[in-house]
Design a protein around this motif. Structure first.
Motif, PDB file in Angstrom:
ATOM      1  N   LEU A 136       0.891  -1.106   0.065  1.00 51.36           N
ATOM      2  CA  LEU A 136      -0.047  -0.032   0.154  1.00 51.36           C
ATOM      3  C   LEU A 136       0.880   1.283   0.092  1.00 51.36           C
ATOM      4  O   LEU A 136       0.390   2.379  -0.248  1.00 51.36           O
ATOM      5  N   LEU A 137       2.158   1.052   0.340  1.00 54.06           N
ATOM      6  CA  LEU A 137       3.016   2.429   0.456  1.00 54.06           C
ATOM      7  C   LEU A 137       3.322   2.913  -0.924  1.00 54.06           C
ATOM      8  O   LEU A 137       3.618   2.201  -1.828  1.00 54.06           O
ATOM      9  N   ALA A 138       3.565   4.060  -1.068  1.00 51.69           N
ATOM     10  CA  ALA A 138       3.872   4.806  -2.211  1.00 51.69           C
ATOM     11  C   ALA A 138       5.496   4.545  -2.372  1.00 51.69           C
ATOM     12  O   ALA A 138       6.105   4.394  -1.434  1.00 51.69           O
ATOM     13  N   SER A 139       6.086   4.409  -3.662  1.00 52.14           N
ATOM     14  CA  SER A 139       7.298   4.202  -3.842  1.00 52.14           C
ATOM     15  C   SER A 139       8.265   5.168  -3.209  1.00 52.14           C
ATOM     16  O   SER A 139       9.299   4.718  -2.646  1.00 52.14           O
ATOM     17  N   THR A 140       7.676   6.454  -3.217  1.00 54.92           N
ATOM     18  CA  THR A 140       8.681   7.391  -2.290  1.00 54.92           C
ATOM     19  C   THR A 140       8.711   6.926  -1.097  1.00 54.92           C
ATOM     20  O   THR A 140      10.074   6.999  -0.421  1.00 54.92           O
ATOM     21  N   VAL A 141       7.862   6.398  -0.045  1.00 52.25           N
ATOM     22  CA  VAL A 141       7.862   5.990   1.009  1.00 52.25           C
ATOM     23  C   VAL A 141       8.619   4.699   1.317  1.00 52.25           C
ATOM     24  O   VAL A 141       9.709   4.695   2.057  1.00 52.25           O
ATOM     25  N   ILE A 142       8.617   3.892   0.374  1.00 57.01           N
ATOM     26  CA  ILE A 142       9.577   2.492   0.434  1.00 57.01           C
ATOM     27  C   ILE A 142      10.804   3.050   0.276  1.00 57.01           C
ATOM     28  O   ILE A 142      11.820   2.420   0.936  1.00 57.01           O
ATOM     29  N   SER A 143      11.124   3.825  -0.876  1.00 62.47           N
ATOM     30  CA  SER A 143      12.442   4.255  -1.059  1.00 62.47           C
ATOM     31  C   SER A 143      13.281   4.794   0.202  1.00 62.47           C
ATOM     32  O   SER A 143      14.350   4.341   0.371  1.00 62.47           O
ATOM     33  N   GLN A 144      12.633   5.760   0.813  1.00 67.34           N
ATOM     34  CA  GLN A 144      12.839   6.557   1.879  1.00 67.34           C
ATOM     35  C   GLN A 144      13.323   5.385   2.879  1.00 67.34           C
ATOM     36  O   GLN A 144      14.467   5.472   3.535  1.00 67.34           O
ATOM     37  N   ILE A 145      12.387   4.504   3.313  1.00 69.92           N
ATOM     38  CA  ILE A 145      12.540   3.430   4.362  1.00 69.92           C
ATOM     39  C   ILE A 145      13.847   2.685   4.013  1.00 69.92           C
ATOM     40  O   ILE A 145      14.715   2.581   4.849  1.00 69.92           O
ATOM     41  N   TRP A 146      13.980   2.123   2.734  1.00 66.31           N
ATOM     42  CA  TRP A 146      15.147   1.501   2.629  1.00 66.31           C
ATOM     43  C   TRP A 146      16.471   2.053   2.335  1.00 66.31           C
ATOM     44  O   TRP A 146      17.522   1.422   2.602  1.00 66.31           O
ATOM     45  N   VAL A 147      16.512   3.004   2.008  1.00 67.50           N
ATOM     46  CA  VAL A 147      17.803   3.822   1.760  1.00 67.50           C
ATOM     47  C   VAL A 147      18.099   4.138   3.243  1.00 67.50           C
ATOM     48  O   VAL A 147      19.450   3.908   3.373  1.00 67.50           O
ATOM     49  N   TRP A 148      17.462   4.332   4.097  1.00 62.46           N
ATOM     50  CA  TRP A 148      17.816   4.437   5.411  1.00 62.46           C
ATOM     51  C   TRP A 148      18.335   3.043   6.063  1.00 62.46           C
ATOM     52  O   TRP A 148      19.352   3.092   6.593  1.00 62.46           O
ATOM     53  N   ILE A 149      17.500   2.276   5.766  1.00 63.85           N
ATOM     54  CA  ILE A 149      18.075   0.823   6.083  1.00 63.85           C
ATOM     55  C   ILE A 149      19.393   0.590   5.633  1.00 63.85           C
ATOM     56  O   ILE A 149      20.345  -0.160   6.234  1.00 63.85           O
ATOM     57  N   PHE A 150      19.548   0.664   4.114  1.00 65.18           N
ATOM     58  CA  PHE A 150      20.897   0.319   3.711  1.00 65.18           C
ATOM     59  C   PHE A 150      21.786   1.392   3.868  1.00 65.18           C
ATOM     60  O   PHE A 150      23.059   1.081   3.444  1.00 65.18           O
ATOM     61  N   ASN A 151      21.670   2.378   4.623  1.00 67.22           N
ATOM     62  CA  ASN A 151      22.759   3.396   4.897  1.00 67.22           C
ATOM     63  C   ASN A 151      24.131   2.549   5.755  1.00 67.22           C
ATOM     64  O   ASN A 151      23.399   1.900   6.605  1.00 67.22           O
ATOM     65  N   PRO A 152      25.185   2.823   4.999  1.00 64.89           N
ATOM     66  CA  PRO A 152      26.331   1.590   5.382  1.00 64.89           C
ATOM     67  C   PRO A 152      26.448   2.166   7.027  1.00 64.89           C
ATOM     68  O   PRO A 152      27.115   1.498   7.767  1.00 64.89           O
ATOM     69  N   GLN A 153      26.541   3.479   7.327  1.00 65.64           N
ATOM     70  CA  GLN A 153      26.966   3.924   8.665  1.00 65.64           C
ATOM     71  C   GLN A 153      25.839   3.631   9.682  1.00 65.64           C
ATOM     72  O   GLN A 153      26.119   3.139  10.619  1.00 65.64           O
ATOM     73  N   ILE A 154      24.654   4.005   9.460  1.00 63.74           N
ATOM     74  CA  ILE A 154      23.538   4.059  10.528  1.00 63.74           C
ATOM     75  C   ILE A 154      22.465   3.162  10.210  1.00 63.74           C
ATOM     76  O   ILE A 154      21.617   2.805  10.957  1.00 63.74           O
ATOM     77  N   GLY A 155      22.385   2.338   8.931  1.00 68.74           N
ATOM     78  CA  GLY A 155      21.405   1.526   8.856  1.00 68.74           C
ATOM     79  C   GLY A 155      21.399   0.375   9.407  1.00 68.74           C
ATOM     80  O   GLY A 155      22.328  -0.268   9.757  1.00 68.74           O
ATOM     81  N   ALA A 156      20.029  -0.366   9.467  1.00 65.36           N
ATOM     82  CA  ALA A 156      19.645  -1.719  10.316  1.00 65.36           C
ATOM     83  C   ALA A 156      20.306  -2.763   9.624  1.00 65.36           C
ATOM     84  O   ALA A 156      20.567  -3.844  10.061  1.00 65.36           O
ATOM     85  N   ALA A 157      20.477  -2.807   8.028  1.00 63.44           N
ATOM     86  CA  ALA A 157      20.758  -3.775   7.291  1.00 63.44           C
ATOM     87  C   ALA A 157      22.351  -4.268   7.765  1.00 63.44           C
ATOM     88  O   ALA A 157      22.480  -5.379   7.845  1.00 63.44           O
ATOM     89  N   ASN A 158      23.057  -3.387   8.116  1.00 68.69           N
ATOM     90  CA  ASN A 158      24.519  -3.641   8.531  1.00 68.69           C
ATOM     91  C   ASN A 158      24.385  -4.237   9.887  1.00 68.69           C
ATOM     92  O   ASN A 158      25.188  -5.064  10.219  1.00 68.69           O
TER      93      ASN A 158
END
Lengths: 315, 304
Positions: A136-158
């Motif tokens: 249901l989320l707009a691409s803008t929203v999911i992009s922002q969430i995942w850019v943040w998750i994939f952030n190498p310094q502070i993101g949750a993915a790492n």
């Protein structure tokens, strides 16, 4: 008798059977009434779909620019250029690669989710919400969430990688992993739609079949392999086709997750259409690429039709 | 073998009457068998995996910018939860304008799409006119045309119509939905003809029959179609992004995209705005869950 049978079937299956009333003497009037009903849609259809298709073909043979300059016919020059343009092929390759990478998990995980939810475990509402909500989320929203998750310094993915003792990655910044990052975000975003399609297909299987199998002592596992899975064939064919067509249209999330910056490894064909038209201002060339892309879609559609016909013949 | 197995592809999935039902308790099946426990565990893990990214975003939206940027994976930042990020976003005047634009243009797209598609679908389902089969075939075939292929000629058309940076330019190209005509026609086909015949004998006009008999009976499918068209229009990015440059005419997804760079690395604000943009549709989903689930089952058409 036949009549009743037809209409019952029509109601049960959603019936494609022809139930129009035919009454003598209403011909001319019926024509007028029909066109009154059709006119609004047909006008919009011709104006915003048929005309653009035709005009796009014309544009693809011109050197029209966004700024209004040009517009003279250049023959097949745009197509010749497109077919020898390494960036076009690279974008096409990226698009096909993304489609291959994303389709497998988007179908397999959806099937797994649906099979588990179909077991009738408690919490149906929660499962459906969790799996479908991202869709249901707009691409803008999911992009922002995942850019943040994939952030190498502070993101949750790492953080997750570290928890498993793995090396941290520069997900979106690294050309070797940025497409994979987009695939992960896309699977999370859209798997819910396929999940619901599978769930609906499973719930159309008559429960009596499971009851009978159960009385014969078939295990749950056995029931899934022998009853559920075989009957999901048509659903799988449809889901695969819809998924491939959807994946080929990659643009929004890839464009936005890289902050609108073109990357050789993630530029999709739709992004190249956009860049050619709106960054390089070359409308004619952009239109030509659009139709090369359209040809790809038609090939996939035809291939699917051939495969499913062959399947039917085997039955 | 049931009839369902032999039915054509779409028929199985697209049955308008597809009911969402829970599997009844199967005799002999242990309610707490080992397989059931494993199933439950896997399901729970998947659900956590799917909820976490969003919950993380929500948690970050309630942090201070310093805490959000610290890389501390904790749910609550060192300075405790705050609504600073939300107030910062909401004090930005444009967000309200964009939300309003999104709301009314999506509603307009939905209403127009529904009206013109339902009228056409009724004609294809019930009326007899020359070229009916042919026209319907063309409309069905056009389902395969991806809107992305048409952005150049459509944009050019909007230039010639002087519709760049207008609401009409945003709305009109989105109202043509051949798939919806197909879905509605299938539903109308299944409405018992006897109901309409009685009204015709009483002298009711075609439009009157359509309006007072067929439409009220079609409420469930109309609701499903409406929800899908609305979600699609609300989330549409590419077309509004191309056709609207005027900041005051932007929809939420496009407007938010333009300010991300302005926010730079202010992650709490970026997440707060993601949460705010997602909220309306999550509320819609929770209210209309049944219709949405049924809508997917019925149509199979959504698109990203």
């Amino acid at each position: 008798m036949t009549n009743t049978a037809t209409s019952t079937r029509a109601i049960v299956t959603g019936g494609a059977s022809d139930l129009r009333p035919r009454r003598a003497g209403t011909g001319r009037r019926e024509q007028l009434v029909s066109w009154a009903f059709l006119a609004p849609f047909v006008v919009a259809f011709v104006l915003f779909l048929i005309w653009p298709i035709v005009h796009g073909i014309y544009l693809s043979f011109t050197d029209q620019s966004l700024t209004g300059a040009g517009g003279s016919l250049v023959g097949f020059a745009n197509y010749a250029e497109a077919l020898t343009d390494p960036v076009m092929w690279r974008s096409m390759g990226n698009t096909v690669w993304f489609t291959l990478l994303s389709t497998v998990p988007l179908v397999a995980i959806a099937l797994l989710m649906a099979a588990l939810v179909d077991r009738g475990l408690p919490g149906q509402w929660l499962w459906r919400l969790s799996f479908f909500m991202p869709y249901l989320l707009a691409s803008t929203v999911i992009s922002q969430i995942w850019v943040w998750i994939f952030n190498p310094q502070i993101g949750a993915a790492n953080n997750v990688l570290e928890a498993f003792g793995l090396e941290p990655l520069a997900w979106l910044q690294n050309p070797e992993t940025n497409m994979m990052s987009i695939v992960i975000a896309t699977v999370w975003w859209t798997v819910g739609f396929n999940f619901l399609l599978y769930l609906a297909a499973m719930q159309n299987i008559p429960p009596q079949q499971y009851e009978a199998a159960s009385l014969d002592g078939a295990s749950t596992w056995r029931q899934f392999w022998s009853i559920t899975l075989p009957q999901l064939g048509p659903a799988t064919v449809l889901i695969l086709l819809l998924q491939i067509l959807a994946s080929l249209k990659l643009f929004d999330q890839a464009y936005q997750m890289l902050g609108g910056v073109a990357s050789d490894t993630t530029r999709s064909i739709v992004q190249y259409i956009y860049e050619a038209g709106f960054t390089s201002y070359r409308f004619g060339y952009s239109a030509a690429i659009s139709y090369v892309f359209f040809a790809l879609i038609v090939i996939v559609g035809v291939a699917q039709a051939v495969v499913s016909r062959r399947r039917k013949e085997q039955l | 073998m049931s009839a369902t197995t032999l039915a054509p592809t779409t028929e199985t999935i697209v049955a308008p009457q597809a009911r969402a039902r829970r599997r009844p308790h199967v005799p002999g099946q242990k309610p707490f068998g080992p397989l059931r426990i494993v199933a439950f565990a896997v399901l729970a893990l998947l659900a956590i995996g799917w909820l976490l990214p969003f919950l993380w975003a929500v948690a970050t939206a309630f942090k201070t910018e310093t805490d959000a940027a610290s890389g501390d994976p904790g749910w609550i930042g060192a300075s405790g939860p705050t609504i600073e990020a939300f107030t910062a976003i909401l004090s930005q005047g444009n967000v309200y304008t964009w939300a309003f634009n999104s709301l009314w243009t999506s509603a307009a797209v939905t209403l127009i799409t529904l009206a013109i598609s339902a009228l056409a679908a009724y004609a294809f389902s019930r009326l007899d006119f020359t070229g009916r089969k042919w026209l319907f075939a063309v409309i069905i075939a056009s389902i395969v045309v991806p809107p992305q292929v048409l952005i150049i000629p459509l944009f050019y058309q909007m230039l010639t119509f002087n519709m760049i940076d207008t609401y009409w330019g945003l709305i009109l190209p989105q109202v043509v939905a051949p798939a919806m005509v197909f879905i509605l026609k299938r539903f109308f086909d299944a409405v018992p003809i006897e109901l309409e015949e009685a009204a015709r004998v009483d002298g009711a006009s075609r439009f009157r029959i359509f309006w007072s008999i067929v439409l009220p009976l079609s409420r469930p499918i109309l609701a499903s179609v409406a929800i899908f068209v609305f979600i699609g229009a609300w989330n549409n990015f590419l077309w509004p992004f191309l056709v609207i440059n005027d900041t005051t005419l932007m929809t939420l997804p496009v407007g938010l995209q333009t300010v991300i760079s302005a926010y730079g690395v202010q992650y709490a604000q970026v997440m707060a705005q993601a949460v705010l943009a997602a909220l309306p549709l999550i509320i819609v989903f929770i209210i209309f869950q049944k219709q949405i689930v049924k809508g997917v089952a019925t149509s199979g058409f959504g698109g990203q």
